[in-house]
Enzyme design. Structure first.
Site: not given
Ligand code: UDX
Length: 496
Positions: A11, A120, A150, A152-153, A223, A269, A279, A339
């Site tokens: 972050v 956070t 934040e 941020l992904r 948040k 979804l 996170c 991810k």
């Molecule tokens: C998340 C939030 O999206 C972001 O707004 C926050 O600031 C930080 O936490 P992040 O953890 O970087 O971001 O990744 P994100 O893209 O949200 O995915 C989180 C997890 O969910 C991953 O393991 C991903 O594989 C999983 N996921 C995501 C699913 O299983 N299904 C989905 O449809 C979307």
């Protein structure tokens, strides 16, 4: 504005680079001297698209690095706290790093500053911060505390910062609100989006970045509630996927139907082996702890976590059902990061599945475009071989498992995969393929929330082809699959 950013992790470093990008003078601080030295040498310690360009563009100019909190605070008007808030054993957020930085900031205050919590943190942390700053000698009137969470992904953090759905600022006085509005003005005015050198991003629906200005507690709650809702959405669709699989429906088509409701939306979804990362797991636990401390029942979050954990064990059962005993089996695995588009393996579902497979005696050959170096620090050396691409992972294996949704894993030459595997079995934990594409390549395809697709006889170059039994229903279902691709003549024949 002159800004200090304390903590140069995912972050902090992204925020510092983006603040410099929109025109501010930024000093980013870390207590890890080696990390600061690496940043000054031009290295980028994290895998984030656009970050190397921004650091190169602003390093030594609007962006400088330091190990001294005092130095950075005294040169700045606003001080952002972006240190880690890891999960403690009890599930609550560990705020000890925040408190440690607060006492250093207090000691450094020599003129009025806005202290901004961007990490956070649970609701009411802003009150603790005010108390801590005062206890550590900060004179009242010399500081105000603001919440600026934040969203941020990882993997898209730079564009998430510069092209936000919304900026959230929680202030409890007008002066600090004015400072925060000035900091984000290049985005909320739209000026940044008119710049020739702006970071490219297509399809941003706003001419001016939306901003939500509220009080500090509401911003902190926004948040936690946002992340908890997103995690809930993922667990919800995974629970629906399990029903879909039990009744022979197709979760991808169910999602298309659900997501087309504008009140629900199709994003987040994607059924699979569940969420991970630094996170969601932490924030859902922390939010539940906040609810408990307020004597508010939020059992829903317990269920969100339970469903998420169960997805991994359900996937392991799917692997056992496909392969019988796992001891001694050679498994090709695609994915280590939590991810796609990141090198981060913290709380990665892929790592959890691999650890379980190793415990059952399987041998793993694994490839991940960015996560292998970090995974080596977590996984046992025995039983794991890191290979250079997806096809090397498939070579000679009893099955190929897909655990992380990297785009490149969704674009494999499936016939080549088929030729490399010992048995033509793909077990997909992220539903990256339409079943019929796998069938056409001669692969048995297990995925989440859908029936298993059996291989259709792959037409040989010449001569007779061994007929592969193919239920008419599954071919018909495949041809109607979400990709909607025209089924080849051969399949159409089978489908009659
Ligand atoms: C998340 C939030 O999206 C972001 O707004 C926050 O600031 C930080 O936490 P992040 O953890 O970087 O971001 O990744 P994100 O893209 O949200 O995915 C989180 C997890 O969910 C991953 O393991 C991903 O594989 C999983 N996921 C995501 C699913 O299983 N299904 C989905 O449809 C979307």
């Amino acid at each position: 504005m002159k800004i200090a950013v304390i903590g140069s992790g995912y972050v902090g470093l992204v925020s510092a680079a983006c603040f410099a990008e929109i025109g501010h003078d930024v000093i980013t601080v870390d207590n890890d001297a080696a990390k600061i030295a690496a940043l000054e040498r031009g290295e980028t310690p994290i895998h984030e698209l656009h970050l190397p360009d921004l650091l190169a563009r602003h390093r030594g100019g609007r962006l400088t690095f330091s190990t001294s909190v005092q130095d950075a605070v005294r040169k700045s008007e606003a001080v952002f706290i972006t240190v880690g808030t890891p999960q403690s054993e009890t599930g609550e957020a560990d705020l000890s790093y925040v408190e440690a930085v607060a006492s250093e900031i207090a000691a450094a205050l020599d003129s009025p500053k806005v202290v901004v919590e961007k990490s956070t943190v649970p609701v009411r942390t802003c009150e603790w911060l005010r108390q801590s700053l005062a206890l550590n000698g900060a004179a009242s009137g010399k500081f105000s505390v603001v919440s600026n969470p934040e969203f941020l992904r990882e993997g898209s953090a730079v564009t998430d910062f510069l092209y936000p759905d919304r900026i959230v600022v929680g202030c409890d006085d007008a002066a600090s609100a004015a400072v925060m509005q000035a900091i984000y003005k290049p985005l909320t005015s739209g000026e940044y989006y008119a710049e020739q050198t702006r970071v490219p991003f297509e399809g941003y629906p706003h001419a001016q970045a939306p901003i939500v200005v509220t009080n500090a507690k509401s911003a902190e709650l926004i948040k936690h509630a946002s992340n908890a809702f997103l995690a809930m959405k993922i667990s919800f669709i995974n629970a629906v996927a399990n029903i879909s699989e039990a009744v022979g429906a197709d979760i991808q088509q169910v999602c298309a139907g659900i997501g087309s409701d504008s009140r629900i939306g199709s994003r987040f979804l994607n059924a699979g082996i569940g969420y991970g990362g630094s996170c969601f797991p932490k924030d859902v636990q922390a939010f539940r702890a906040v609810a408990e401390q307020c004597n508010c029942d939020f059992g829903l979050l317990t269920e969100v976590m339970r469903i998420n954990a169960a997805q991994r064990s359900r996937f392991l059962k799917k692997v056992r059902n496909a392969l019988w005993t796992l001891r001694g089996k050679q498994l090709g695995v695609l994915g280590l990061a939590f991810k796609g588009d990141t090198d981060d393996v913290r709380e990665s579902p892929a790592i959890a599945v691999i650890e379980a497979l190793l415990k059952e005696g399987a041998q793993i050959k694994v490839y991940d475009p960015a996560g292998m170096a970090n995974a080596r620090k977590l996984l046992p050396a025995a039983g794991v071989t890191y290979v250079q691409d997806e096809y090397a992972a498939a070579q000679g294996c009893d099955a190929l498992l897909i655990l992380t949704e990297w785009a490149e894993f969704a674009a494999l030459d499936l016939r080549r995969v088929r030729s490399l595997l010992k048995y033509p079995i793909v077990i997909d934990g992220r539903n990256l393929y339409a079943p019929h594409a796998m069938s056409e390549a001669g692969l048995t395809y297990h995925s989440i929330g859908r029936a298993t697709a059996q291989p259709v006889a792959v037409a040989a170059a010449a001569g007779s082809v061994g007929r592969v039994t193919q239920s008419r229903e599954s071919v018909a279902a495949m041809s109607a699959g979400p990709v909607g691709r025209v089924v080849s003549e051969e399949h159409a024949e089978l489908a009659k």
